[in-house]
Design a protein around this motif. Structure first.
Motif, PDB file in Angstrom:
ATOM      1  N   VAL A  91       0.853  -1.204   0.000  1.00 54.27           N
ATOM      2  CA  VAL A  91       0.000   0.000   0.000  1.00 54.27           C
ATOM      3  C   VAL A  91       0.880   1.243   0.000  1.00 54.27           C
ATOM      4  CG1 VAL A  91      -1.666   1.339   1.343  1.00 54.27           C
ATOM      5  CG2 VAL A  91      -1.970  -1.126   1.097  1.00 54.27           C
ATOM      6  N   VAL A  92       1.885   1.264   0.862  1.00 50.20           N
ATOM      7  CA  VAL A  92       2.798   2.413   0.932  1.00 50.20           C
ATOM      8  C   VAL A  92       3.517   2.597  -0.405  1.00 50.20           C
ATOM      9  CG1 VAL A  92       4.891   3.318   2.044  1.00 50.20           C
ATOM     10  CG2 VAL A  92       3.066   2.298   3.432  1.00 50.20           C
ATOM     11  N   ALA A  93       3.943   1.506  -1.011  1.00 54.79           N
ATOM     12  CA  ALA A  93       4.604   1.601  -2.318  1.00 54.79           C
ATOM     13  C   ALA A  93       3.663   2.183  -3.363  1.00 54.79           C
ATOM     14  CB  ALA A  93       5.101   0.233  -2.761  1.00 54.79           C
ATOM     15  N   GLY A  94       2.402   1.799  -3.307  1.00 54.04           N
ATOM     16  CA  GLY A  94       1.419   2.353  -4.228  1.00 54.04           C
ATOM     17  C   GLY A  94       1.221   3.844  -4.034  1.00 54.04           C
ATOM     18  N   VAL A  95       1.150   4.283  -2.785  1.00 49.92           N
ATOM     19  CA  VAL A  95       0.995   5.719  -2.486  1.00 49.92           C
ATOM     20  C   VAL A  95       2.204   6.485  -2.994  1.00 49.92           C
ATOM     21  CG1 VAL A  95       0.916   7.389  -0.599  1.00 49.92           C
ATOM     22  CG2 VAL A  95      -0.591   5.397  -0.561  1.00 49.92           C
ATOM     23  N   VAL A  96       3.386   5.975  -2.711  1.00 54.52           N
ATOM     24  CA  VAL A  96       4.617   6.644  -3.180  1.00 54.52           C
ATOM     25  C   VAL A  96       4.647   6.669  -4.708  1.00 54.52           C
ATOM     26  CG1 VAL A  96       7.142   6.457  -3.251  1.00 54.52           C
ATOM     27  CG2 VAL A  96       5.930   6.132  -1.092  1.00 54.52           C
ATOM     28  N   GLY A  97       4.270   5.573  -5.328  1.00 51.31           N
ATOM     29  CA  GLY A  97       4.231   5.521  -6.793  1.00 51.31           C
ATOM     30  C   GLY A  97       3.272   6.550  -7.380  1.00 51.31           C
ATOM     31  N   LEU A  98       2.111   6.702  -6.767  1.00 53.36           N
ATOM     32  CA  LEU A  98       1.155   7.704  -7.251  1.00 53.36           C
ATOM     33  C   LEU A  98       1.729   9.113  -7.148  1.00 53.36           C
ATOM     34  CD1 LEU A  98      -2.181   6.268  -5.842  1.00 53.36           C
ATOM     35  CD2 LEU A  98      -1.570   6.530  -8.247  1.00 53.36           C
ATOM     36  N   LYS A  99       2.463   9.378  -6.095  1.00 49.82           N
ATOM     37  CA  LYS A  99       3.087  10.704  -5.947  1.00 49.82           C
ATOM     38  C   LYS A  99       4.177  10.884  -6.989  1.00 49.82           C
ATOM     39  CE  LYS A  99       4.778  14.534  -4.214  1.00 49.82           C
ATOM     40  NZ  LYS A  99       4.923  15.497  -5.256  1.00 49.82           N
ATOM     41  N   ILE A 100       5.030   9.881  -7.150  1.00 51.04           N
ATOM     42  CA  ILE A 100       6.147  10.002  -8.091  1.00 51.04           C
ATOM     43  C   ILE A 100       5.643  10.183  -9.526  1.00 51.04           C
ATOM     44  CG2 ILE A 100       8.037   8.707  -9.166  1.00 51.04           C
ATOM     45  CD1 ILE A 100       8.594   7.498  -6.393  1.00 51.04           C
ATOM     46  N   PHE A 101       4.634   9.419  -9.899  1.00 49.92           N
ATOM     47  CA  PHE A 101       4.177   9.454 -11.284  1.00 49.92           C
ATOM     48  C   PHE A 101       3.029  10.420 -11.519  1.00 49.92           C
ATOM     49  CE2 PHE A 101       6.057   5.166 -10.724  1.00 49.92           C
ATOM     50  CZ  PHE A 101       7.149   5.361 -11.557  1.00 49.92           C
ATOM     51  N   HIS A 102       2.773  11.294 -10.559  1.00 51.40           N
ATOM     52  CA  HIS A 102       1.695  12.290 -10.672  1.00 51.40           C
ATOM     53  C   HIS A 102       1.965  13.236 -11.786  1.00 51.40           C
ATOM     54  CE1 HIS A 102      -1.026  15.510  -9.769  1.00 51.40           C
ATOM     55  NE2 HIS A 102      -0.028  16.319  -9.487  1.00 51.40           N
TER      56      HIS A 102
END
Length: 104
Positions: A93-104
């Motif tokens: 879940v944390v990786a998904g949140v970080v990924g969403l921020k990075i690829f925003h």
């Protein structure tokens, strides 16, 4: 600024979720008041953040922070099981949140 508000709102989601549990069906006044106040603040912060962040990204990040935070509080403070599979899922879940921020 929108991202900071979004993260804080996600943390407030953890607060209201735990307070909701502790309110015992709204029969205890203090946890019920904490629930109501943190819920309103969390939603207001989410609404503010969504002015600058797309709704799909913002909502997913908000929910992810709240869900991971609530599960973490459950394991650390409320003596819920802290098994390797649960911790692994939280890391996803944390990786998904970080990924969403990075690829925003």
């Amino acid at each position: 600024m929108a991202w900071i508000v979004l993260v804080l709102s996600g943390l407030l989601e953890t607060v209201w979720a735990v307070a909701l549990d502790r309110s015992a069906g709204f029969s205890r006044p203090l946890p019920s008041a904490v629930f109501a106040g943190s819920l309103v603040a969390s939603m207001a912060g989410l609404a503010y953040a969504l002015r600058d962040i797309p709704v799909g990204t913002g909502y997913a990040v908000w929910v992810g922070i709240g869900a991971a935070g609530t599960a973490l509080v459950g394991m650390v403070a409320l003596h819920e099981p802290a098994t390797l599979p649960r911790i692994g899922c939280l890391l996803l879940v944390v990786a998904g949140v970080v990924g969403l921020k990075i690829f925003h």
